[in-house]
Every structure is written in structure tokens, then in C-alpha cells.
Scaffold this motif. Sequence first.
Motif: not given
Lengths: 559, 323
Positions: B225, A96-97, B228-230, A75-76, B237-238, A50, A78-79, B241, A109-110, A94, B233
Motif C-alpha cells: 500500500r 512470493t515475488h 502507492g499500488l492500486k 496513492r499518487n 498480486r500481493h 497509512l 506515495r512513493w 496470491r 505502477a506509477h 512479499n 494490485t
Amino acid sequence: MLKIEDLKVSFDGESILRGINLEVADDECLAVIGESGAGKTTLGLSIMGLLNGNTAGQINLGDTNILTLSEEEMRNLRWSHVAMAFQSSQNRLNPTHRILDQVAEPLIAHGKQEKAPAREKAAGLLEKVGIEPEKLSHYPHELSGGEQQRVLIAMALVNEPELLILDEPISSLDAKSQVEMIAFLRRAIAGRMTLLVTHNLSTAAKLASRTATLYGGRIVELGPTNLMLSQPRHPYTRALLRSYPNMTTVKDLQGIKGRMDRRVIGCPFHPRCTQAIPICREQIPALENHEGRLVACHRGGIIPALSVTDISKSFKTLKAVDGVSLVLEHGETLALVGQSGSGKTTLARMLSGILEPDAGEIFIEHRKAGQPSKDFHRTVQLVFQNPGEALSHRLTVLEAVREPLEVQGIGTRAEQDKAARKVIEEVELPTTEEFLDEYPHHLSGGELQRVNIARALVLNPQVLIADEPTAFLDSSIQAKVLKLLMNLQENRGLSMLFITHDIAVARKISDRIAVMHEGRIAEQGSTSQIITSPSSPHTQSLLDSAAGLHSDTEIARDE
Amino acid sequence: MLTKGNLLTYLIALLIILTLNFFLPRMMPGDPLMAIYGDEALVQMSPQLKADLTERFALDQSLAEQFASYWLALFRGDLGYSYSYNAPVTEVIFGRLPWTLLLAGLALLLSTAIGIMLGIESGWRRGGRFDSGVLSGMVTLSGFPDFFLGILLLLLFAVNLKVLPLFGAEDVYSGLSGFARLIDIGEHLILPLTTLVLARITGGYLLTRNTMIGVLKEPYILLARAKGLKPRTVKYRHAGRNSMLPVMTQTGIWMGLMVTGVLFIEVVFSYPGIGLLAYDALTFRDYPVLQGLLLVSAFCVLGANFIVDLLYARVDPRVSYAH
């Protein structure tokens, strides 16, 4: 297994990491410690891929060098394979979530789970880290900082990564929650590769089997955690320990002189190091094996400033000092504690070159000290017990402080005056002309002892031997002089042999204590160990008679 | 969420506005009838009419009684009578209002949506070719006043190319009905709508883009990030918004100022909405209509704020927390 090889990271030409080599085994937790700005978080983020800066070297996770992966492959990864529990901070989550959605998001997401089971799993984890069920649908701003940190930890674990990076995992929690979180993390990281990044040494001690000290983008010490934290070999690791408040060590906190500068050439720590030699300014030391751990230091870690082997001295039939061996390390305070007549002062006088030993040898660093010479006195200086007697009553303050420079023939008169004034200021005395022209009999006890200390320091010695320097002072003045000595040690890196009969004083100012009895060393060890679990009866008796504020001890002894 | 206290604020604001509406004409110098009815009424003023009006407004009674009858009239939906239109004010205004709602509402929706979308994309690709292109286009666009843009479009598409109608909201005497009428209305709408959207889009775009750039530096974006989100997204979304919030406020303000906001455009295109009505009423000094419009726009401002409050609380949970 995670294997980092020669990892270098720079942002806009500024190097943050300068060649990191690390290995984390499959079920191991490795701690990386260091102060803010050392590059700890950068290290974590570089493994997550990152960083926007320039990255060179290799980060091998299993057989894959993740630095060569494309953004999509990364990306795949990560996490699912590498996840990081970020340090809790403003707007880390975030706003707002809802937290439950944010924790469940990586599962969905994965493509690991559908929405409903993902939320169920996230809810379970959140509960385990201590989030109450009714708070699951809360937004981040409705949680405390500690709760946000718990959410971040739950989030990092949700996809069950092979490698977990913990960045200051308990920094926002209160003391009691920290204990609970440590217990939870111990279970959570069992059997998992974990990289713990922290400035909290206690967290490292509790979670990590091995610890690496990071300084200026380099690893300066790496070894088993218990060894690193009990007997640090790199001056920086020791300095970190000294500045870390904890219940194990009893010495007063000391800072680290200077501040970190990333643009240093040579050893990154040398501007703040008190045992630096010319090579430290030119070459970067390699990580090499010393005493069961790796140390990056041209001098092989902390070196002995002054040591004696098997030293003895008799006065007629009295064996004042009988075969004593002692090591005073660079930048440490060793307290020599004993009753009157135990031979402390005789030992001090031999160490300071005033008295010649009958047998035994004295070493300065690794060199054998020969006949007392001007050179020896430049390295080792003594502060006497009675400040009034130590100063000639015919010399003014300025003359007394200047005198050692005159004897050594250092500099012109103007330079000598300048050096004397500087050191007088350093010991927190006024530098007005009136004061400099005072004679000793006009000064108070505290001022006299400060003049003595200034006189000892004007030659820039490495070793200061202080023989009961506060015995003639009342306790408030004593406290100030002790603080002064501690500050001088922090700033100059002085190695101090502090001779006292008062173990209560020794406890507050020394790193190690040697207890002397009838000319021999009865016991020596780290101050905390000597104070809490003494093994010699002589130590015990010193402890029993030390000052305390409980009334019952007095009564008990009278009975 | 909307609380009682919140609702009370709106009620108080409305009461103050309505009270001012009562006192303003009465504080003007001279005959209150003159003040209320203006020049037009003077021409037609006969003793009989004057007596009617005096009784209607209870002008021969005390101020308190006048105030009471003002409120009663309001509750009946009676805003007075326009002598230039020869119709009750309510009827005049409500005849025009749908056109403005159609034009301004669509313009608002489109300009905000497009502005936000472009702003998000632009901020995401800050410094890239897309960003620089859109940014310079927008800045150029914002240099033109809306009526100027309107005239430009009018000349090009209606006068020169003759593909779109010159004025009005529909061909009044064409006798079209059903679908054909809808098409006709659509054709008339295109030019004023495009003008309004073009004139309004820059504000929303710039605000979204700037917010987006700030939001992308927030720690939660790095976390998104890391998860691993697209990229899509993360972007919508993040980041997206959170970037919409200031624009919503701005849109709410503009929604409230709809009457004045569409005034120039309605005049240029002779679009029969309340903007044009306000313009005509000003020209004829038709005070009853102007007063009615004042009320309508006060309602608009309050209503718009109310809606934004509701929406905001849905999009940004921190807002409801603050109450």
C-alpha cells in the motif's frame, strides 16, 4: 519542505502522538530518536497516510496538507513524492515475488517507466546498496536479514521521492555493513528531505543535522544533533545516551528506571524523571528555547542539584580549597579526582554542610543554602571513607539506619522501622531479624559500607556525596558497591559527587570528572573527554599512574 | 522443484500399494479364487474355467511365482476379468473414467476458482455487506450434504420444471453426433456439476477468506500500500496470491479422493462414471472391478499430489527452497 503541525494520532482512544510540531527543510535530514513504543514508526506511517487510527493536525508537504487528500490522491503521492524505507522484519517483503520485481514495481505502477527500463534501474540500485547481481532474481526468503534491509532501502529510493523516511535503516546489518550503508545513505539523502526514525543514536549522529527526542508521543527535546548528543538537556535524552552502548562514552551502561506509560497526565516523562516537581504531574511542559535547543521541561531541562561558586577554606596558613566553582547536575555522577592532600575531602565536607566555608556560596538547585540545617541534611548526605569509624559500635544495624529518621523526627517508630528495612533491602543486605540485630564489629567491610549507604539514603536525599567510599574494600567488594551506587542512581535518580584518587574508578562510574590539584580545579569535563584528551598535566599524571594491565607501562616508568 | 528424492517417494508409495493389492485377496479366508472373483464367478465356475483361472493366476505355484505373474499381468495392463460386465476390468474402468474426469475435473476447477475469488473479495471486505452476505450463504450451503442438494436440484429442474434431463451422461440411443451431441452432454452435465460445485465451494471459500484476513495483516501488505499500488494490485498480486496456497493443498487432497467424492452424486444422477461403477461393483461383489478401482484411485491420489507439488513450487517459492 515538510511541516508537521500539532499532529495527533490515536488508535481506539489511545493517543500515540500528542501534538507533534516538526519542520524538515528541503535538503535536511532530521532524526527522531526514542525507545520502542515512543511513536516513531507511527510518525513515519502518518506521513505516508497509512494509519487506520484517528489523525488530527496538519502534515504539510510543500503547500499540500496531505491529511486532507483523498485515498486516490494519497496513492499518487506515495512513493513518488514520499517513500519510506521500512524497518526490516519477518515478511516485510512479499514472499512470493522476486526481489527485483518488488523493487521495480513502484516505477511501473506509477507509470514512470516501462517494465524493462524499470527493472534495469532497480537492478542498478540493488547493486549500489550491496546486493550481488546473481541474487536479483532471488525470493526474499533466500536473502539474509541484512540483505532484505538493503532491498527495502533500494526500494524506497527507486522512485526518487522528495521526502524519504528511513525507519531504523541499519538495524539488521552487521557492524561493517552498517558503515557502508551509512556512507551510501549519506550520498543518497544529499539534497533530499529526510526523516530518520531510529533508536540508534550513532545513525542519528552520522546522518542527521538536527535531532528530535520523542517520548510518550511528544517531542521533548529538539536541537542540533551534535549538541543534543554531547550535552543533552532533557533528562530523557541523557538517559537514552547513558543506555546506548558506544565507543565514545566510557561510563558503564545504565538503564532508565520504570517503563513508558502512555496514559500519564502532565509531563509524559515525569514518572521516570528524577527531578520531577508537583507541576510536572499536572501540566504538559511546552517546548521552549534553552541553551541553543528546544526543551519541553518545566524545569528547563536538567537542573543543577548542588552547586558552589568560588568557595574557599584555609586551615591556618594552608589554603585547602582555593576558589572552587562546581556544578553537580541532577541525576549525574561527578567524580572529584585528585591526589591525597589536593583538598577533595575539605571540599566534600563543605558541600555536605559539615564544614563552614571561609568564602563562597553553596546552592541547592537554585536556592542558596544558608546555615546547615535539618533541611539541608535531608537533601545532601555523606558516605564516609572508613565504614567502620562512621558507625557507632553501640548501635545495631537497624538502629544505625533508623537513627537519621529519629534525629529528623520523621514518622512514628513503626514507620521508621519500615523505612529502614526498605532501604536496607535496597542496598542488597538481608533483612532477617538476626542481621538487623548485628553490631558493626560483626560485619564485613562491604556490609559495613552498605549499612552506611543505607543510613545515608534513609532520608531520601537528592545528593549523595561519597568520599572514597570503596577505599577500604578489596576490588571484588568494591565492584559490587560501585554497581550498587550506579543502580541506586538509576532507580532514585541520585546526584552523586564521588570523591576518589583513582581515575580508573571514576572512568567507569561518572558522567563528568573534575580534577583537583592543590585546592583548585585543574580541569573538568565529560569523562570520555578527560580520559581521552586531558588538557592538564595533573590529569595526565593521574592517568599515567592509574591501574593498567599492560606490563610495559611499569617498565617504561622505571627507566 | 521436483527432485529425485521426491520422485522416489512416489515410486515407493506406488510399489507398496500394488503389493498390497496383490496380497489382500490372498489373505482373505477361503478359496483365493472366491476372494478374487467373488460370488458371480462361483455361479459360472466350471472345472474348465477353474483350471483356466488357476493357471492364469499361477495359483498352483509358489507365492513368489504368483507375485511375479501378478506383476507381469500389471505391465500388460491386465487387471483381470469382470464376470458381471463380461469384459476385461481395464476396459470397464476406462470406459467410465472419462465421464468422471469430465464431471469431477470441471467441478474441481470451477469450485476452486469461484471459492478463491469469493474468498479473496470477502476477506478484502471483511465485515462489509458483501462479506456477511456471502459468508452466511456459504455456511448455509455447507449444511446440506451433496446428495441432498443433488436430489433437490433434480426434483426442481428435471422433475418439476422438466428443463434438464433426469439421469445419465447423454441420451444413449438418440444417435446425436458432433455439436448436437456436445450440447446433449452439456445438458446432462449441468445438474451433477452444479451440485458438486455447490457442495465443494464452501471449503475453498472459507479457507481463502480466512487466509486472506491473515495475509492482509502481513507487513508486506502495508508495504504494497505504501508503494502507492492500486487497490486491485494489492488485493490480487500481493494478498490474493498468498491466500491461495492452503486452498491448493486442499484441492489436491480432494482431487485424489475423486472416486469416492463423486460417488453419491453419480448414484443420484445415474451418471456413468467410476463412482457409479464402484457402487455397482460393491452391490454385485465384483471384486476384480473393485480391485481395479482401488488401483485407479491410488494412481489418482499420487498423481494429484504430484501435480500439487509442482504447482505449489511455482506459486510459493519457499516450498522449493525447503527441499
